[in-house]
Design a protein around this motif. Structure first.
Motif, PDB file in Angstrom:
ATOM      1  N   THR A 177      58.511  17.483  65.597  1.00  0.00           N
ATOM      2  CA  THR A 177      57.507  17.270  66.650  1.00  0.00           C
ATOM      3  C   THR A 177      57.603  18.361  67.718  1.00  0.00           C
ATOM      4  O   THR A 177      56.591  18.755  68.299  1.00  0.00           O
ATOM      5  CB  THR A 177      57.664  15.889  67.318  1.00  0.00           C
ATOM      6  OG1 THR A 177      59.007  15.735  67.796  1.00  0.00           O
ATOM      7  CG2 THR A 177      57.336  14.774  66.349  1.00  0.00           C
ATOM      8  N   THR A 180      53.537  18.656  62.393  1.00  0.00           N
ATOM      9  CA  THR A 180      53.088  17.267  62.447  1.00  0.00           C
ATOM     10  C   THR A 180      53.142  16.569  61.093  1.00  0.00           C
ATOM     11  O   THR A 180      53.568  15.405  61.008  1.00  0.00           O
ATOM     12  CB  THR A 180      51.649  17.202  63.003  1.00  0.00           C
ATOM     13  OG1 THR A 180      51.601  17.918  64.237  1.00  0.00           O
ATOM     14  CG2 THR A 180      51.238  15.758  63.227  1.00  0.00           C
ATOM     15  N   ALA A 194      56.698  15.812  60.200  1.00  0.00           N
ATOM     16  CA  ALA A 194      57.205  14.766  61.101  1.00  0.00           C
ATOM     17  C   ALA A 194      56.697  13.395  60.683  1.00  0.00           C
ATOM     18  O   ALA A 194      57.457  12.425  60.635  1.00  0.00           O
ATOM     19  CB  ALA A 194      56.792  15.066  62.537  1.00  0.00           C
ATOM     20  N   TYR A 232      52.918  11.664  69.009  1.00  0.00           N
ATOM     21  CA  TYR A 232      52.889  13.043  68.505  1.00  0.00           C
ATOM     22  C   TYR A 232      52.160  13.223  67.190  1.00  0.00           C
ATOM     23  O   TYR A 232      51.828  14.336  66.821  1.00  0.00           O
ATOM     24  CB  TYR A 232      54.328  13.574  68.316  1.00  0.00           C
ATOM     25  CG  TYR A 232      55.056  13.794  69.625  1.00  0.00           C
ATOM     26  CD1 TYR A 232      54.918  14.985  70.321  1.00  0.00           C
ATOM     27  CD2 TYR A 232      55.865  12.808  70.159  1.00  0.00           C
ATOM     28  CE1 TYR A 232      55.587  15.192  71.517  1.00  0.00           C
ATOM     29  CE2 TYR A 232      56.538  12.995  71.362  1.00  0.00           C
ATOM     30  CZ  TYR A 232      56.381  14.191  72.028  1.00  0.00           C
ATOM     31  OH  TYR A 232      57.058  14.391  73.215  1.00  0.00           O
ATOM     32  N   CYS A 233      51.951  12.138  66.447  1.00  0.00           N
ATOM     33  CA  CYS A 233      51.372  12.289  65.111  1.00  0.00           C
ATOM     34  C   CYS A 233      50.104  11.454  64.961  1.00  0.00           C
ATOM     35  O   CYS A 233      49.976  10.670  64.005  1.00  0.00           O
ATOM     36  CB  CYS A 233      52.400  11.877  64.047  1.00  0.00           C
ATOM     37  SG  CYS A 233      53.940  12.810  64.134  1.00  0.00           S
TER      38      CYS A 233
END
Length: 265
Positions: free
Chosen positions: A228, A233, A236, A263-264
């Protein structure tokens, strides 16, 4: 794990058998009644059996954590054991070997449940002098202590306790392979705390395939933290999905969900 249990039982049986043979020779030499001798044989076998049962119980607790990823059930069982079976006051806890091992297991489980305050509270029950008689439990205790200090953002203290664990590992060279992954995970977590993501990834990628489920969950979560930060991405998300799917009741599951959300997307 099953193979290790078989080996331990096999050697325990050999030792018990050897003791029985030796005792029988002594009894015959001194013309001691055979019935009395039989009670002696039985006593030895019972002692060895109790020792094996206790050792297997503690191993089962760790297996439940490492493969089933269910720290809370172990915390509950250790708490029950300490209250009902030992019934020890504070002073007695510090001098009871089995109680000390129970507290180490409990501390490790609190950490993996994300309960660092509870883990810290249990530290007062530990007498390291007793644990040093059992190197593998002393190693696990120092690794746990290092993790607690790392969570408190005291990296210097964390390194200090990690070095204590490493010094015991070096003395007991046969134990090295059992702790390589745990040490690598702790070092990676330190590097993440220091924002050294390149070094953290190196430690994590150096961990082999001979991992417990717990180690794989931690490795995946720490790699996701690294990815991240590097805006990787897709990679992750893959690691976070693994943690969420297989982490069961570990603290990393909720942390992975939070990381995924932030973050994703």
């Amino acid at each position: 794990m099953a193979r290790h249990n078989f080996v331990h039982r096999f050697f325990a049986g050999l030792i018990a058998g050897a003791c029985c043979v030796f005792l029988e020779v002594i009894l015959k030499f001194f013309n001691v009644n055979y019935i009395i001798g039989s009670f002696g044989f039985l006593a030895i076998i019972i002692v060895m059996a109790v020792y094996e049962i206790k050792r297997d119980r503690y191993k089962y607790m760790l297996t439940l954590l490492e493969e089933e990823c269910d720290p809370q059930s172990i915390i509950d069982e250790m708490t029950e054991l300490l209250k009902k079976r030992f019934k020890l006051n504070y002073k007695e806890r510090l001098s009871n070997d089995d109680a000390q091992i129970c507290f180490v297991i409990k501390i490790i489980c609190h950490i993996n449940a994300g309960e660092y305050d509870e883990a810290s509270e249990d530290l007062s029950n530990i007498d390291i002098k007793i644990l040093l008689k059992y190197p593998k439990w002393a190693i696990r205790f120092y690794l746990a202590l290092s993790d607690i200090e790392l969570e408190n953002n005291d990296i210097e203290k964390s390194k200090k306790y990690l070095n204590e664990a490493l010094s015991i590992i070096k003395i007991n060279k046969k134990t090295i392979r059992y702790y390589l992954n745990e040490v690598a995970l702790l070092k990676a977590k330190m590097r993440i705390k220091e924002s050294d993501y390149i070094k953290a990834e190196q430690y994590l990628n150096g961990i082999g395939d001979d991992c417990t489920t717990l180690e794989l969950i931690k490795k995946s979560y720490f790699l996701a933290l690294v990815y991240t930060q590097n805006r990787r991405t897709i990679e992750a998300r893959e690691k976070l999905d693994y943690v969420i799917d297989f982490g069961n009741k570990l603290c990393y599951v909720e942390q992975a969900k939070e990381l995924m959300k932030n973050y994703c997307k």
